[in-house]
Scaffold this active site. Sequence first.
Site, PDB file in Angstrom:
ATOM      1  CE1 TYR A 152      47.554  55.628  84.056  1.00  0.00           C
ATOM      2  CE2 TYR A 152      46.982  55.762  81.734  1.00  0.00           C
ATOM      3  CZ  TYR A 152      46.675  55.392  83.029  1.00  0.00           C
ATOM      4  OH  TYR A 152      45.480  54.779  83.281  1.00  0.00           O
ATOM      5  CG  ASP A 164      51.124  62.803  79.311  1.00  0.00           C
ATOM      6  OD1 ASP A 164      50.637  63.752  79.953  1.00  0.00           O
ATOM      7  OD2 ASP A 164      50.613  61.674  79.259  1.00  0.00           O
ATOM      8  NE  ARG A 182      32.032  59.336  63.585  1.00  0.00           N
ATOM      9  CZ  ARG A 182      32.124  59.636  62.282  1.00  0.00           C
ATOM     10  NH1 ARG A 182      33.156  60.332  61.829  1.00  0.00           N
ATOM     11  NH2 ARG A 182      31.196  59.253  61.447  1.00  0.00           N
ATOM     12  CE  LYS A 234      44.979  61.345  85.138  1.00  0.00           C
ATOM     13  NZ  LYS A 234      44.054  60.242  85.135  1.00  0.00           N
TER      14      LYS A 234
END
Length: 383
Positions: free
Chosen positions: A101, A173, A48, A198
């Site tokens: 987004y 972004d 983690r 993406k």
Amino acid sequence: MGFSTRQIHAGVTPDPVTGSILTPIYQSTTYVQPSVDEYLSRGYSYSRSANPTVRALELKLADLEGGADCACFGTGMAAVQGVMLAFLNAGDHAVISDVAYGGTYRLTTKVLSRFGVEFTFADTSDPDAVRAAMRDNTRLLFSETPANPTMKTSDIAALSEIARAAGAVHAVDNTFLTPYFQRPLELGADISVHSTTKYMDGHNATVGGAAVSRTAEQHEQVAFIQNSTGSIMSPQVAWLTLQGCKTLSIRMDQQSANAMAIAEFLEAHPKVAQVCYPGLASFAQHELASRQASGFGAMLWFEVKGGLAAGKRLMDSVELWSLAENLGSVESLITHPVTMTHADVDEAERQRVGIIDGLVRLSVGLEDADDLIGALERALAEV
Ligand SMILES: Cc1ncc(COP(=O)(O)O)c(C=O)c1O
């Protein structure tokens, strides 16, 4: 070294034990320590907190963006959340692009606003509007450029100046253009955020995210959230994304060339009311898009004459273009943002920022441009 060389070699070295040229998928929860006193001497304790496959991708992305370091997340939204949690506390204020987004809008309005953080949605394509939105307690300016789905473009250097003067962090972004075409940190921003789902992956195979920081201190803050919230990327996703990154430049070049050809075809078509692609001279911010990035990307939108009804007929019938969410992959996708990716944005807000009902979004892939155009031509003949 050039971008194409770095996208292949940065962050990775042949495995020292076997010589494997690809970084292995380190599918291990924990890492055995040599002794109590040498705890963490090899850099890993628990997956983690850090994982060697994920680390290879983080180092590659930091190199490609020109940042001090990178933290990779389980999704793009986890990366956006990681940045927001890293730099915002209760009582703080953030300015966000009014076109972004839909998930970013949902995260801010429906989740983080519950924890005493205030958000203002501003037109980040207008530096004066951003300046006016800044307050004494503004700690984060979060811009998305080009913005999903309208393609509204914001001046990264101008916004970075405004943020710096206000003592706020500027996060961009950079999902739509990737560091191959646009490097926000070189333009003065502090953080470059990605949905690696993406173009970085590029093959519709994974969901993932990344945040590249300009300084080691900023990275520490983001990495602390990555560990504390348990939102690190998985090793398999990192491995697939590492392979995707190796062809980023060649995919971006070809996909944008395809997008340009499609935008020109649509602009000349009598059944098309409007086309929006930053590479077209008719794009309102064509000069800014040309100045700030080295390519225009492969996202565009158009509206069919006859609006929503005609657009729906086209999306339902067009061949080759898959009706699906996601973008940036080798497969061309067609999307209706109002129903799909931006359904959670209030209707009034959608109308105000130009996410019109008839907006048809295209993510142009790597097929032959002639085939993609042919499919659109046949579908347009029927609407
Ligand atoms: C610009 C942008 N940022 C962030 C995200 C969120 O990424 P993910 O779907 O990987 O969580 C998306 C998803 O479509 C996006 O388009």
